[in-house]
Design a protein around this motif. Structure first.
Motif, mmCIF file in Angstrom:
data_model
loop_
_atom_site.group_PDB
_atom_site.id
_atom_site.type_symbol
_atom_site.label_atom_id
_atom_site.label_comp_id
_atom_site.label_asym_id
_atom_site.label_seq_id
_atom_site.Cartn_x
_atom_site.Cartn_y
_atom_site.Cartn_z
ATOM 1 N N ARG A 198 -35.373 -4.046 -5.171
ATOM 2 C CA ARG A 198 -34.261 -3.336 -4.527
ATOM 3 C C ARG A 198 -34.476 -1.835 -4.553
ATOM 4 N NH1 ARG A 198 -28.016 -3.073 -6.819
ATOM 5 N NH2 ARG A 198 -27.318 -1.420 -5.378
ATOM 6 N N PHE A 199 -35.161 -1.340 -5.602
ATOM 7 C CA PHE A 199 -35.309 0.094 -5.786
ATOM 8 C C PHE A 199 -36.738 0.547 -5.480
ATOM 9 C CE2 PHE A 199 -31.773 -1.023 -8.602
ATOM 10 C CZ PHE A 199 -30.820 -0.090 -8.206
ATOM 11 N N GLY A 200 -36.830 1.777 -4.972
ATOM 12 C CA GLY A 200 -38.105 2.447 -4.835
ATOM 13 C C GLY A 200 -38.248 3.499 -5.912
ATOM 14 N N LYS A 234 -31.708 0.352 0.297
ATOM 15 C CA LYS A 234 -30.786 0.087 1.400
ATOM 16 C C LYS A 234 -30.036 1.338 1.847
ATOM 17 C CE LYS A 234 -26.971 -2.903 2.821
ATOM 18 N NZ LYS A 234 -26.057 -4.008 2.413
ATOM 19 N N SER A 235 -29.507 2.105 0.885
ATOM 20 C CA SER A 235 -28.656 3.249 1.227
ATOM 21 C C SER A 235 -29.388 4.578 1.230
ATOM 22 C CB SER A 235 -27.479 3.338 0.248
ATOM 23 O OG SER A 235 -27.948 3.672 -1.054
ATOM 24 N N GLY A 236 -30.518 4.652 0.505
ATOM 25 C CA GLY A 236 -31.209 5.923 0.349
ATOM 26 C C GLY A 236 -30.667 6.786 -0.770
ATOM 27 N N SER A 237 -29.627 6.315 -1.477
ATOM 28 C CA SER A 237 -29.122 7.051 -2.638
ATOM 29 C C SER A 237 -30.165 7.037 -3.743
ATOM 30 C CB SER A 237 -27.827 6.406 -3.147
ATOM 31 O OG SER A 237 -26.826 6.399 -2.146
ATOM 32 N N PHE A 238 -30.242 8.106 -4.504
ATOM 33 C CA PHE A 238 -31.223 8.153 -5.574
ATOM 34 C C PHE A 238 -30.741 9.038 -6.711
ATOM 35 C CE2 PHE A 238 -32.443 11.804 -2.954
ATOM 36 C CZ PHE A 238 -32.643 12.788 -3.909
ATOM 37 N N LEU A 239 -31.403 8.883 -7.864
ATOM 38 C CA LEU A 239 -31.167 9.716 -9.029
ATOM 39 C C LEU A 239 -32.515 10.012 -9.660
ATOM 40 C CD1 LEU A 239 -29.009 11.018 -10.901
ATOM 41 C CD2 LEU A 239 -29.154 8.934 -12.308
ATOM 42 N N SER A 240 -32.786 11.288 -9.958
ATOM 43 C CA SER A 240 -34.072 11.671 -10.545
ATOM 44 C C SER A 240 -33.861 12.597 -11.734
ATOM 45 C CB SER A 240 -34.971 12.350 -9.500
ATOM 46 O OG SER A 240 -34.421 13.587 -9.087
ATOM 47 N N LEU A 241 -34.788 12.519 -12.674
ATOM 48 C CA LEU A 241 -34.779 13.353 -13.866
ATOM 49 C C LEU A 241 -35.983 14.283 -13.806
ATOM 50 C CD1 LEU A 241 -33.663 13.989 -16.750
ATOM 51 C CD2 LEU A 241 -35.254 12.241 -17.601
ATOM 52 N N TYR A 262 -25.835 10.565 -3.114
ATOM 53 C CA TYR A 262 -25.056 9.353 -2.841
ATOM 54 C C TYR A 262 -24.750 9.317 -1.351
ATOM 55 C CZ TYR A 262 -21.201 6.016 -2.767
ATOM 56 O OH TYR A 262 -20.385 4.943 -2.476
ATOM 57 N N ASN A 263 -25.247 8.314 -0.656
ATOM 58 C CA ASN A 263 -25.017 8.138 0.779
ATOM 59 C C ASN A 263 -24.020 7.006 1.012
ATOM 60 O OD1 ASN A 263 -27.021 10.067 1.560
ATOM 61 N ND2 ASN A 263 -28.616 8.530 1.244
ATOM 62 N N PHE A 264 -23.104 7.207 1.945
ATOM 63 C CA PHE A 264 -22.201 6.121 2.330
ATOM 64 C C PHE A 264 -21.789 6.311 3.787
ATOM 65 C CE2 PHE A 264 -19.599 9.508 0.629
ATOM 66 C CZ PHE A 264 -18.469 9.540 1.418
ATOM 67 N N GLU A 265 -21.221 5.247 4.357
ATOM 68 C CA GLU A 265 -20.887 5.229 5.780
ATOM 69 C C GLU A 265 -19.503 4.632 5.980
ATOM 70 O OE1 GLU A 265 -22.691 3.328 9.941
ATOM 71 O OE2 GLU A 265 -23.980 3.604 8.168
ATOM 72 N N LYS A 266 -18.717 5.236 6.883
ATOM 73 C CA LYS A 266 -17.391 4.758 7.229
ATOM 74 C C LYS A 266 -17.249 4.730 8.747
ATOM 75 C CE LYS A 266 -15.582 4.499 3.023
ATOM 76 N NZ LYS A 266 -15.120 3.240 2.419
ATOM 77 N N SER A 267 -17.142 3.540 9.307
ATOM 78 C CA SER A 267 -16.941 3.366 10.753
ATOM 79 C C SER A 267 -17.981 4.126 11.577
ATOM 80 C CB SER A 267 -15.526 3.815 11.156
ATOM 81 O OG SER A 267 -14.544 3.100 10.440
ATOM 82 N N GLY A 268 -19.213 4.076 11.155
ATOM 83 C CA GLY A 268 -20.280 4.746 11.878
ATOM 84 C C GLY A 268 -20.467 6.203 11.520
#
Length: 412
Positions: free
Chosen positions: A104-106, A164-171, A236-242
């Motif tokens: 699931r993760f890259g 899926k979303s492109g959200s990520f967290l890096s240190l 953090y990426n998210f989508e609402k009604s396009g």
């Protein structure tokens, strides 16, 4: 004019800063990879010079040498206020992302170099440095509340990406390269004149200051010897009604600066000047260094923690179904510098996957933003973006704000 534009492009971009060597969405909000991507390589950079008075031509002379004539000084002086500022930032970066088919993760690996400088100065300080004290007569030059802050570091980061979303967290681990923090408290400069045969001659210069502090790196750079830090970056990426939204934070952490040369002062000094010879190293920084050495010769070494200069960014992408669509962002820098921008793009599709846009907005320091850019594909696997948020600074060398940015994404 064409030569100046080419010169500005190479100087302000490739030798040097809002791209940061992380996963950057395309102009329409689409992720720069798909289900067939195993590796994603991104090269990015963003360079900004923002001031109310110091223009591009003047800054190039300061940075790379050259004669600052009276016309150039006057072009700056016309824009001076009682209190003035300059903000310069530079952040080239490179990132590599790896996506496994079965997970699931890259994984994200990135390198970034950061150089941030903030200067605040009174109109009198500019006149003293570049015109001397002769224009003041018996009036005291007010130099109070002037400052110079500079942080230079590089970082290596490792993170996880939600495919899926492109959200990520890096240190990230941060290598402090150079640190300077100069502050003038209540400070004035006055000149005593003596009349000799009807002519006035400067007899003595008085420099008075209190509550002034000067800190700077005291050693030549070696990896992790001047400073070491740790910080988080994420999206953090998210989508609402396009409608797509992206909330990002960069460099949320701190850096521990070692062996800073620290000086402070209270009192009054009789100051007769200092020696400074222009040459290969005859830059403004050398003027400041010599002045500080002359005023406060005694220093002690200290260590200190400092917040990393990072940012919070909120971006919006309208549905890109029509030929024209909107995108917008709100950006706030924190740490040593507190600076905010709000801007929006009017985007125009051309071809199948290419875009042109016009940018308008405003920022702190009463700065207006007017820019343009384009995003296009070289071929199926690569997308290039280049633009500016301050196009007038590229066209007119006497305009006080300049910006250029680029990003190249390559899928394998």
């Amino acid at each position: 004019m064409k030569t100046n534009l080419i010169y500005s492009f190479f100087v302000l971009t490739f030798i040097s800063q809002v791209s940061y060597g992380q996963i950057n969405q395309y102009q329409n909000g689409i992720l720069p990879y798909d289900s067939t991507t195993t590796y994603l390589i991104e090269l990015s950079g963003d360079r900004s010079d923002i001031s109310n008075a110091l223009n591009r031509k003047f800054l190039q002379k300061i940075a790379f040498g050259g004669y600052i004539d009276s016309d150039l000084k006057e072009s700056v002086a016309r824009r001076l206020d009682r209190n003035n500022y300059y903000r310069g930032s530079m952040n080239p970066g490179l990132s590599l992302s790896y996506f496994s088919d079965s997970k699931r993760f890259g994984y994200l690996f990135s390198y970034r170099y950061t150089n941030l400088i903030n200067v605040g100065f009174s109109e009198d300080l500019f006149q003293v440095i570049f015109n001397g004290n002769s224009d003041f007569g018996d009036r005291t030059a007010i130099l109070s509340k002037s400052y110079l802050k500079k942080e230079e570091f590089q970082s290596l980061s490792f993170g996880l990406i939600d495919k899926k979303s492109g959200s990520f967290l890096s240190l990230g681990v941060y290598d402090g390269m150079d640190y300077r923090d100069f502050k003038l408290g209540a400070t004035g400069l006055a000149t005593d004149y003596e009349d000799i045969d009807g002519e006035e001659f400067a007899e003595r210069v008085y420099f008075s200051t209190r509550d002034s502090e000067f800190s700077e790196s005291s050693k030549k750079y070696r990896p992790f010897s001047n400073g070491v830090g740790i910080g988080l970056s994420g999206v953090y990426n998210f989508e609402k009604s396009g409608h797509k939204f992206r909330v990002s934070v960069s460099d949320l952490g701190a850096i521990y600066w070692r062996d800073l040369s620290y000086r402070d002062t209270t009192g009054q000094f009789e100051f007769d000047g200092f020696e400074w010879s222009p040459g290969d190293d005859g830059r403004l920084g050398n003027v400041v260094d010599n002045l500080v050495d002359s005023l406060i010769p005694n220093a002690e070494n200290v260590n200190k923690w400092s917040l990393l200069p990072g940012y919070v960014n909120i971006q919006y992408y309208a549905p890109a179904k029509a030929r024209l669509f909107l995108s917008a962002r709100a950006l706030h820098y924190y740490g040593k510098d507190y600076y905010s921008e709000v801007s929006a793009d009017l985007n125009l599709k051309y071809g199948k996957k290419n875009f042109l846009w016009l940018t308008a907005g405003f920022g702190d320091y009463s700065t207006y933003i007017f820019g343009l850019g384009t995003e296009f594909s070289f071929y199926k696997q690569g997308v290039f973006r280049i633009g500016t948020r301050q196009v007038l600074g590229l066209i007119d060398s006497e305009w006080p704000s300049t910006n250029i940015y680029f990003n190249y994404s390559h899928r394998l």
